[in-house]
Write an enzyme that holds these catalytic residues in place. Structure first.
Site, PDB file in Angstrom:
ATOM      1  CG  HIS A 139      -1.747  -0.998   1.252  1.00 23.02           C
ATOM      2  ND1 HIS A 139      -2.848  -1.243   0.281  1.00 23.02           N
ATOM      3  CD2 HIS A 139      -2.336  -1.825   2.473  1.00 23.02           C
ATOM      4  CE1 HIS A 139      -3.702  -2.178   0.543  1.00 23.02           C
ATOM      5  NE2 HIS A 139      -3.242  -2.536   1.856  1.00 23.02           N
ATOM      6  CG  ASP A 176      -2.836  -8.445   0.979  1.00 23.15           C
ATOM      7  OD1 ASP A 176      -2.007  -8.491   2.095  1.00 23.15           O
ATOM      8  OD2 ASP A 176      -4.014  -7.685   1.068  1.00 23.15           O
ATOM      9  CG  HIS A 178      -6.680  -5.419   2.157  1.00 23.28           C
ATOM     10  ND1 HIS A 178      -5.864  -6.310   2.863  1.00 23.28           N
ATOM     11  CD2 HIS A 178      -7.853  -5.327   2.331  1.00 23.28           C
ATOM     12  CE1 HIS A 178      -6.939  -6.447   3.811  1.00 23.28           C
ATOM     13  NE2 HIS A 178      -7.946  -6.119   3.698  1.00 23.28           N
ATOM     14  CG  ASP A 264      -4.915 -10.113   3.580  1.00 24.16           C
ATOM     15  OD1 ASP A 264      -4.562 -10.406   2.498  1.00 24.16           O
ATOM     16  OD2 ASP A 264      -4.252  -9.012   3.878  1.00 24.16           O
TER      17      ASP A 264
HETATM   18  C1  3YP Z   1      -5.795  -1.232   6.608  1.00 21.98           C
HETATM   19  C2  3YP Z   1      -6.933  -0.907   7.244  1.00 21.98           C
HETATM   20  C3  3YP Z   1      -8.124  -1.609   6.981  1.00 21.98           C
HETATM   21  C4  3YP Z   1      -7.860  -2.786   6.135  1.00 21.98           C
HETATM   22  C5  3YP Z   1      -6.224  -2.931   5.831  1.00 21.98           C
HETATM   23  C6  3YP Z   1      -5.695  -3.673   5.307  1.00 21.98           C
HETATM   24  C7  3YP Z   1      -4.026  -3.722   5.330  1.00 21.98           C
HETATM   25  C8  3YP Z   1      -3.482  -4.970   4.518  1.00 21.98           C
HETATM   26  O1  3YP Z   1      -3.687  -6.169   4.969  1.00 21.98           O
HETATM   27  N1  3YP Z   1      -3.421  -4.638   3.252  1.00 21.98           N
HETATM   28  O2  3YP Z   1      -2.855  -5.711   2.437  1.00 21.98           O
HETATM   29 ZN    ZN Z   2      -3.961  -7.049   2.958  1.00 25.96          ZN
END
Ligand code: 3YP
Ligand code: ZN
Length: 371
Positions: A139, A176, A178, A264
């Site tokens: 991210h 992942d 996300h 996740d």
């Molecule tokens: C960050 C805030 C809510 C979801 C979260 C995601 C973090 C993550 O695992 N990114 O790949």
């Molecule tokens: Zn994630």
């Protein structure tokens, strides 16, 4: 056949402090450990060790990424700020990314661990590798951290492979749950890096990862987002890899493949709503190994990202690393029977619709791929 494992105890010392999982601690909520804690990742390492798998792996000691390497992906201002805050009591790298004293050095070691894996594979020291790094990276943006990520580990490893090791084409497959927004943005206008993200539709970051975001300028067509509907299980994931990821990789012909390996998407994860299992990850790893063998001499590296079920991620991590190494330890996932029998594990029509749309993007790569 040998598989490298990048690991350093210091990864576990990255201190995300007290939040009620993701909610900053304060008088509105009782403090609890931050959800991106060391626990899940340490338990992967421990299961790898106790299962006996570790004896079959080549331990790779990570080095810290240099300033030059970090600055390929981030602004000096941002890097300096993280160092300054880390030298003091810690701070927040950006959106929901708290860190403690010393996390700057650990984040350098996390990015450096991914570079270490790239070098080990390209030098033929190992056939493939799993970098069990922390903090995560996908991210992180040029000038900001985000979603528990400080430095863009995978992007930094790709820059190294391209600029220092001279590879012409590198592919990143982000499983992942996300969206890998940071990696997408880093190479959005770049036709030498194919970025593919498979994620839960519109989860995190909000309004990020649309299937219509396909790259810009010279990079048009070299970013593929596959936003799967919430509830997708093993059937949807395997179909995505067979119908989209592998055809895209075949057309692009990367010389190296990196996986942004968040765990996740598992059915036990509190930060998403997918239904993957340890055996699902084993199958995806098999598909990626076969694709890498066919396309790029087997050169495959997984860099760890998210995964927030401390009870379950060890079985997912073990399955992936077992498959990479071609070793079965005999450890059985005690939840596999239950999760595999849940309704909705097989591919559903509304999931197939997304996969078919993404498959068109993968097919479109053929005519474009620069040589
Ligand atoms: C960050 C805030 C809510 C979801 C979260 C995601 C973090 C993550 O695992 N990114 O790949
Ligand atoms: Zn994630």
């Amino acid at each position: 056949m040998s598989t490298g494992l990048v690991w350093d105890e210091l990864y576990m010392w990255h201190d995300t402090g007290t939040s009620a999982w993701v909610i900053p601690a304060g008088l509105t909520v009782q403090p609890l450990a931050h959800i991106e804690s060391a626990e899940g990742k340490r338990r992967i390492k421990n299961l790898v060790e106790v299962s006996g798998l570790l004896e079959h792996l080549t331990l790779l000691k990570p080095r810290a990424a240099t300033q030059e390497e970090i600055l390929r992906a981030h602004t000096r201002e941002y890097v300096d700020r993280i160092k300054r805050e880390s030298d003091a009591l810690g701070g927040d790298a950006g959106d929901l990314t708290p860190f403690g004293h010393g996390s700057y050095e650990i984040a350098l070691l996390s990015a450096g661990g991914c570079i270490t894996a790239v070098d080990a594979v390209l030098d033929g020291k190992v056939d493939n590798a799993y970098a069990l790094v922390r903090p995560p990276g996908h991210h992180a943006e040029r000038d900001s951290g985000k979603g528990f990520c400080i430095f863009a580990n995978v992007s930094i490893a790709v820059h190294h492979a391209r600029q220092v090791r001279g590879l012409k084409r590198v592919a990143v497959v982000d499983w992942d749950v996300h969206h890998g927004n940071g990696t997408e943005h880093a190479f959005y206008s770049d036709s030498s890096v194919l970025t593919i993200s498979i994620h839960q539709d519109n989860n995190f970051p909000p309004a990020s990862g649309a299937i219509t975001d396909t790259g810009a300028g010279a990079g048009e067509g070299y970013n593929i987002n596959i936003p799967l509907p919430a509830g997708s299980g093993v059937g949807a994931y395997v179909a995505t890899f067979e119908q989209v990821v592998v055809p895209a990789l075949r057309n692009f012909e990367p010389e190296l493949i990196l996986i942004a390996s968040g765990l996740d998407a598992s059915a036990m994860d509190p930060l998403a709503s997918m239904m993957m299992t340890s055996d699902g990850y084993r199958q995806l790893t098999r598909v990626m190994l076969d694709a890498a063998a066919e396309i790029c001499g087997g050169r495959l590296i997984a860099c760890h990202e998210g995964g927030y079920s401390p009870a379950y991620v060890p079985y997912c991590g073990l399955a992936i690393i077992e498959e990479l190494a071609g070793v079965r330890t005999g450890v059985e996932d005690p939840l596999l029977g239950l999760l595999a029998m849940m309704g909705g594990q097989s591919l559903q029509p509304h999931q197939q619709a997304v996969i078919e749309a993404a498959a068109k993007l993968a097919a479109g790569l053929k005519a474009r791929a620069a040589r």
